[in-house]
Enzyme design. Structure first.
Site, PDB file in Angstrom:
ATOM      1  N   THR A  11     -63.038  40.430 -35.102  1.00  0.00           N
ATOM      2  CA  THR A  11     -63.290  41.623 -35.930  1.00  0.00           C
ATOM      3  C   THR A  11     -63.415  42.870 -35.056  1.00  0.00           C
ATOM      4  O   THR A  11     -62.691  43.858 -35.255  1.00  0.00           O
ATOM      5  CB  THR A  11     -64.602  41.429 -36.735  1.00  0.00           C
ATOM      6  OG1 THR A  11     -64.491  40.230 -37.503  1.00  0.00           O
ATOM      7  CG2 THR A  11     -64.866  42.608 -37.650  1.00  0.00           C
ATOM      8  N   VAL A  12     -64.328  42.841 -34.088  1.00  0.00           N
ATOM      9  CA  VAL A  12     -64.593  44.057 -33.302  1.00  0.00           C
ATOM     10  C   VAL A  12     -63.472  44.320 -32.293  1.00  0.00           C
ATOM     11  O   VAL A  12     -62.965  45.449 -32.199  1.00  0.00           O
ATOM     12  CB  VAL A  12     -65.965  43.956 -32.577  1.00  0.00           C
ATOM     13  CG1 VAL A  12     -66.239  45.229 -31.782  1.00  0.00           C
ATOM     14  CG2 VAL A  12     -67.095  43.702 -33.574  1.00  0.00           C
ATOM     15  N   LYS A 100     -74.960  41.876 -28.760  1.00  0.00           N
ATOM     16  CA  LYS A 100     -76.431  42.070 -28.651  1.00  0.00           C
ATOM     17  C   LYS A 100     -77.150  40.844 -28.151  1.00  0.00           C
ATOM     18  O   LYS A 100     -78.202  40.947 -27.520  1.00  0.00           O
ATOM     19  CB  LYS A 100     -77.045  42.547 -29.968  1.00  0.00           C
ATOM     20  CG  LYS A 100     -76.645  41.791 -31.206  1.00  0.00           C
ATOM     21  CD  LYS A 100     -75.453  42.438 -31.826  1.00  0.00           C
ATOM     22  CE  LYS A 100     -74.698  41.519 -32.722  1.00  0.00           C
ATOM     23  NZ  LYS A 100     -74.472  42.040 -34.037  1.00  0.00           N
ATOM     24  N   GLY A 129     -74.259  48.948 -35.181  1.00  0.00           N
ATOM     25  CA  GLY A 129     -72.803  49.058 -35.393  1.00  0.00           C
ATOM     26  C   GLY A 129     -72.289  50.422 -34.932  1.00  0.00           C
ATOM     27  O   GLY A 129     -72.312  50.729 -33.743  1.00  0.00           O
ATOM     28  N   ILE A 131     -73.578  53.388 -35.581  1.00  0.00           N
ATOM     29  CA  ILE A 131     -74.582  54.467 -35.495  1.00  0.00           C
ATOM     30  C   ILE A 131     -74.860  54.813 -34.024  1.00  0.00           C
ATOM     31  O   ILE A 131     -75.161  53.920 -33.237  1.00  0.00           O
ATOM     32  CB  ILE A 131     -75.936  54.037 -36.126  1.00  0.00           C
ATOM     33  CG1 ILE A 131     -75.743  53.517 -37.541  1.00  0.00           C
ATOM     34  CG2 ILE A 131     -76.938  55.169 -36.095  1.00  0.00           C
ATOM     35  CD1 ILE A 131     -77.016  52.940 -38.161  1.00  0.00           C
ATOM     36  N   LYS A 200     -81.699  43.064 -31.698  1.00  0.00           N
ATOM     37  CA  LYS A 200     -81.534  44.525 -31.709  1.00  0.00           C
ATOM     38  C   LYS A 200     -82.857  45.241 -31.448  1.00  0.00           C
ATOM     39  O   LYS A 200     -82.887  46.230 -30.726  1.00  0.00           O
ATOM     40  CB  LYS A 200     -80.919  44.953 -33.039  1.00  0.00           C
ATOM     41  CG  LYS A 200     -79.463  44.504 -33.163  1.00  0.00           C
ATOM     42  CD  LYS A 200     -78.948  44.668 -34.567  1.00  0.00           C
ATOM     43  CE  LYS A 200     -77.493  44.274 -34.671  1.00  0.00           C
ATOM     44  NZ  LYS A 200     -77.040  44.109 -36.064  1.00  0.00           N
TER      45      LYS A 200
HETATM   46  N1  NDP Z   1     -68.709  41.998 -36.723  1.00  0.00           N
HETATM   47  C1  NDP Z   1     -69.487  43.075 -36.609  1.00  0.00           C
HETATM   48  O1  NDP Z   1     -69.614  43.895 -37.535  1.00  0.00           O
HETATM   49  C2  NDP Z   1     -70.233  43.323 -35.352  1.00  0.00           C
HETATM   50  C3  NDP Z   1     -70.253  42.424 -34.317  1.00  0.00           C
HETATM   51  N2  NDP Z   1     -70.944  42.698 -33.171  1.00  0.00           N
HETATM   52  C4  NDP Z   1     -70.932  41.763 -32.058  1.00  0.00           C
HETATM   53  O2  NDP Z   1     -69.647  41.821 -31.431  1.00  0.00           O
HETATM   54  C5  NDP Z   1     -69.292  40.538 -30.890  1.00  0.00           C
HETATM   55  C6  NDP Z   1     -67.981  40.076 -31.522  1.00  0.00           C
HETATM   56  O3  NDP Z   1     -68.178  39.989 -32.923  1.00  0.00           O
HETATM   57  P1  NDP Z   1     -66.953  39.723 -33.919  1.00  0.00           P
HETATM   58  O4  NDP Z   1     -65.789  40.515 -33.506  1.00  0.00           O
HETATM   59  O5  NDP Z   1     -67.510  39.890 -35.269  1.00  0.00           O
HETATM   60  O6  NDP Z   1     -66.701  38.180 -33.628  1.00  0.00           O
HETATM   61  P2  NDP Z   1     -65.367  37.347 -33.929  1.00  0.00           P
HETATM   62  O7  NDP Z   1     -65.780  35.923 -33.998  1.00  0.00           O
HETATM   63  O8  NDP Z   1     -64.647  37.944 -35.078  1.00  0.00           O
HETATM   64  O9  NDP Z   1     -64.496  37.616 -32.614  1.00  0.00           O
HETATM   65  C7  NDP Z   1     -64.650  36.925 -31.401  1.00  0.00           C
HETATM   66  C8  NDP Z   1     -63.273  36.577 -30.875  1.00  0.00           C
HETATM   67  O10 NDP Z   1     -63.402  36.017 -29.580  1.00  0.00           O
HETATM   68  C9  NDP Z   1     -62.625  34.800 -29.544  1.00  0.00           C
HETATM   69  N3  NDP Z   1     -63.132  33.890 -28.542  1.00  0.00           N
HETATM   70  C10 NDP Z   1     -64.043  32.894 -28.679  1.00  0.00           C
HETATM   71  N4  NDP Z   1     -64.229  32.259 -27.507  1.00  0.00           N
HETATM   72  C11 NDP Z   1     -63.406  32.859 -26.613  1.00  0.00           C
HETATM   73  C12 NDP Z   1     -63.123  32.652 -25.240  1.00  0.00           C
HETATM   74  N5  NDP Z   1     -63.730  31.696 -24.539  1.00  0.00           N
HETATM   75  N6  NDP Z   1     -62.205  33.448 -24.642  1.00  0.00           N
HETATM   76  C13 NDP Z   1     -61.607  34.414 -25.329  1.00  0.00           C
HETATM   77  N7  NDP Z   1     -61.821  34.665 -26.638  1.00  0.00           N
HETATM   78  C14 NDP Z   1     -62.712  33.904 -27.271  1.00  0.00           C
HETATM   79  C15 NDP Z   1     -62.748  34.271 -30.954  1.00  0.00           C
HETATM   80  O11 NDP Z   1     -61.781  33.273 -31.226  1.00  0.00           O
HETATM   81  P3  NDP Z   1     -62.119  32.170 -32.380  1.00  0.00           P
HETATM   82  O12 NDP Z   1     -62.248  32.927 -33.656  1.00  0.00           O
HETATM   83  O13 NDP Z   1     -60.964  31.225 -32.331  1.00  0.00           O
HETATM   84  O14 NDP Z   1     -63.425  31.528 -31.975  1.00  0.00           O
HETATM   85  C16 NDP Z   1     -62.549  35.538 -31.750  1.00  0.00           C
HETATM   86  O15 NDP Z   1     -61.185  35.859 -31.878  1.00  0.00           O
HETATM   87  C17 NDP Z   1     -70.483  39.620 -31.209  1.00  0.00           C
HETATM   88  O16 NDP Z   1     -71.353  39.653 -30.107  1.00  0.00           O
HETATM   89  C18 NDP Z   1     -71.148  40.305 -32.406  1.00  0.00           C
HETATM   90  O17 NDP Z   1     -72.530  40.027 -32.484  1.00  0.00           O
HETATM   91  C19 NDP Z   1     -71.609  43.876 -32.993  1.00  0.00           C
HETATM   92  C20 NDP Z   1     -71.636  44.805 -33.983  1.00  0.00           C
HETATM   93  C21 NDP Z   1     -70.977  44.589 -35.259  1.00  0.00           C
HETATM   94  N1  LIG Z   2     -73.974  40.572 -38.017  1.00  0.00           N
HETATM   95  C1  LIG Z   2     -74.367  41.895 -37.650  1.00  0.00           C
HETATM   96  C2  LIG Z   2     -73.194  42.624 -37.116  1.00  0.00           C
HETATM   97  C3  LIG Z   2     -73.547  43.878 -36.459  1.00  0.00           C
HETATM   98  O1  LIG Z   2     -74.340  43.968 -35.549  1.00  0.00           O
HETATM   99  C4  LIG Z   2     -74.924  42.603 -38.853  1.00  0.00           C
HETATM  100  O2  LIG Z   2     -74.697  42.132 -39.969  1.00  0.00           O
HETATM  101  O3  LIG Z   2     -75.619  43.612 -38.678  1.00  0.00           O
END
Ligand code: NDP
Ligand SMILES: N[C@@H](CC=O)C(=O)O
Length: 403
Positions: A11-12, A100, A129, A131, A200
């Site tokens: 996602t991010v 985080k 996020g 903010i 957080k």
């Molecule tokens: N979603 C949100 O709104 C927010 C998220 N965050 C933080 O950001 C981070 C990412 O979140 P998000 O994007 O939602 O997570 P996702 O699960 O959507 O993305 C993580 C990605 O990393 C991949 N991945 C997993 N293991 C490995 C590896 N060993 N090497 C390379 N890639 C790998 C995953 O693949 P696969 O799916 O196959 O496991 C996936 O594509 C987290 O720490 C989350 O807490 C922070 C703020 C907001």
């Molecule tokens: N899972 C978290 C993602 C952002 O930090 C949330 O819902 O706030």
């Protein structure tokens, strides 16, 4: 030219690639040098993605490529992400993270490592996020003695509570929507049990009060115990239920931090924060109260904060951008157990039993309540005193009331 590699194309990470591409011209102008996405590391391929040509699977390609200046870590968790972050910093690359869990568990260590290597470790997106909160806290409010931080820190749980109350959705249905919208953690237990909000508040408290606060030092409750009956009782006394993370600096300098659902006044600014939005209230001795509000989760809002960090790291490529704090320790925090609060209690029993318990309780009512259910607000008292007074009564819910 500044070259960037993204770790984790979820996602991010995909949002970061999209913002870098869409706003590239404007970003280059602001940084005063071209910022280019060179690699995206993920375990999978993305044949449908316009970024497929950048996908790689071996981290050492990034680690050994001297032209990569900035690594964006959006994998999540504190295992692989920790290993890659250490290796990137040791290779002299700045790291930008939205993770985080990693910052709350290992922030001090990673900041130290970045400092030794003369590079930046930035993580604005790890709290709230999109903010802007960490920079304002460490820079714009730096002249203040900060005394309290209190906020709605998790978008998923705020979204769930809003959808349950406003649309009558079940907990499960509301959580499913939050997952579909990309708000929830990979394991949503972290959201609903309060661990995400805990991480957080740890980061916020560490920045605000200058010592590392670890998640294990912060008692944490989530929203799984909140029922629609509690929501109705809260409404009957003009209050709303919100999951809050709070950190207060006590007079002896210790930090009292915790995460729990609270009843808050329906007219209070935090009560109006709904859906995926987060809000963080900070108290300083010069500024008084200040509140930060915006989308707390989601692809593009979070990418907005990550890319701003990338730009900051790029501007400081030969110096170092600092967001930092001192080491943690058992002496840093104090338990909230001894602190008096007013409490909302729902339990099995009768008004007579509650009166006999000597709680000075204000009884609440809701339509359709079973005859053997009673709910009330207490005077301010520590949890231990309340629990002794309630002994023998079957407890349903117990939440703090924020005055
Ligand atoms: N979603 C949100 O709104 C927010 C998220 N965050 C933080 O950001 C981070 C990412 O979140 P998000 O994007 O939602 O997570 P996702 O699960 O959507 O993305 C993580 C990605 O990393 C991949 N991945 C997993 N293991 C490995 C590896 N060993 N090497 C390379 N890639 C790998 C995953 O693949 P696969 O799916 O196959 O496991 C996936 O594509 C987290 O720490 C989350 O807490 C922070 C703020 C907001
Ligand atoms: N899972 C978290 C993602 C952002 O930090 C949330 O819902 O706030």
């Amino acid at each position: 030219m500044v070259n960037v590699a993204i770790l984790g194309f979820g996602t991010v990470g995909s949002g970061v690639a999209e913002v870098l591409a869409k706003n590239g011209e404007h970003i280059d102008q602001k940084v005063e040098t071209p910022v280019r996405l060179k690699y995206i590391l993920d375990v999978r391929d993305f044949p449908e993605s316009p970024f497929q040509d950048k996908i790689i699977h071996d981290f050492s390609t990034i680690e050994n490529d001297k032209s990569v200046d900035i690594v964006v870590e959006t994998i999540g968790g504190a295992t692989v992400a920790l290993d890659y972050t250490r290796r990137a910093l040791r290779a002299g690359k700045s790291v930008v993270s939205s993770n985080k869990e990693l910052v709350a568990e290992r922030g001090y260590e990673l900041i130290q490592l970045a400092s030794q290597m003369g590079v930046s470790y930035l993580f604005e997106a790890s709290v709230g996020g999109g903010i802007p909160i960490l920079r304002p806290l460490s820079q714009c409010l730096a002249a203040n003695e900060l005394t309290e931080i209190c906020g709605i820190l998790n978008g998923t749980t705020n979204y769930i509570l809003t959808r349950m109350i406003r649309a009558g959705l079940s907990f499960e249905a509301a959580l499913k929507e939050a997952q579909e919208n990309g708000y929830a953690e990979k394991d949503p237990t972290a959201d609903v049990e309060g661990h995400d909000a805990c991480r957080k508040i740890c980061i916020l408290a560490s920045i605000a009060f200058g010592r590392h606060v670890y998640p294990r030092q912060v008692p944490t409750e989530g929203i799984t115990g909140v029922t629609l009956a509690d929501v109705a009782y809260a409404e009957s006394c003009n209050r709303k239920i919100k999951l809050l993370g709070r950190a207060v600096k006590e007079l002896d300098g210790k930090i009292c931090a915790y995460v729990a659902p609270h009843l808050i006044d329906a007219e209070a600014p935090l009560a109006g924060v709904e859906d995926v939005f987060n809000a963080i209230m900070v108290k300083g001795d010069a500024i008084g109260d200040v509140m930060f509000y915006g989308r707390g989760a989601g692809k593009l809002p979070t990418a907005s904060a990550v890319v701003a960090d990338v730009m900051d790291a790029a501007r400081h490529i030969r110096s170092r951008k600092r967001v930092e704090w001192g080491p943690g320790g058992e002496d840093v925090t104090v338990s909230p157990e001894g602190v008096p609060f007013r409490w909302y209690v729902r339990c099995a029993g009768t008004a007579e039993k509650v009166r006999a318990a000597g709680l000075d309780a204000a009884l609440l009512s809701r339509s359709g309540a079973p005859a053997d259910e009673v709910a009330f607000l207490t005077r301010a008292m520590p949890r231990g005193e309340l629990m002794s007074a309630l002994s023998g009564m079957e407890l349903g819910s117990l939440f703090r009331v924020l005055e």
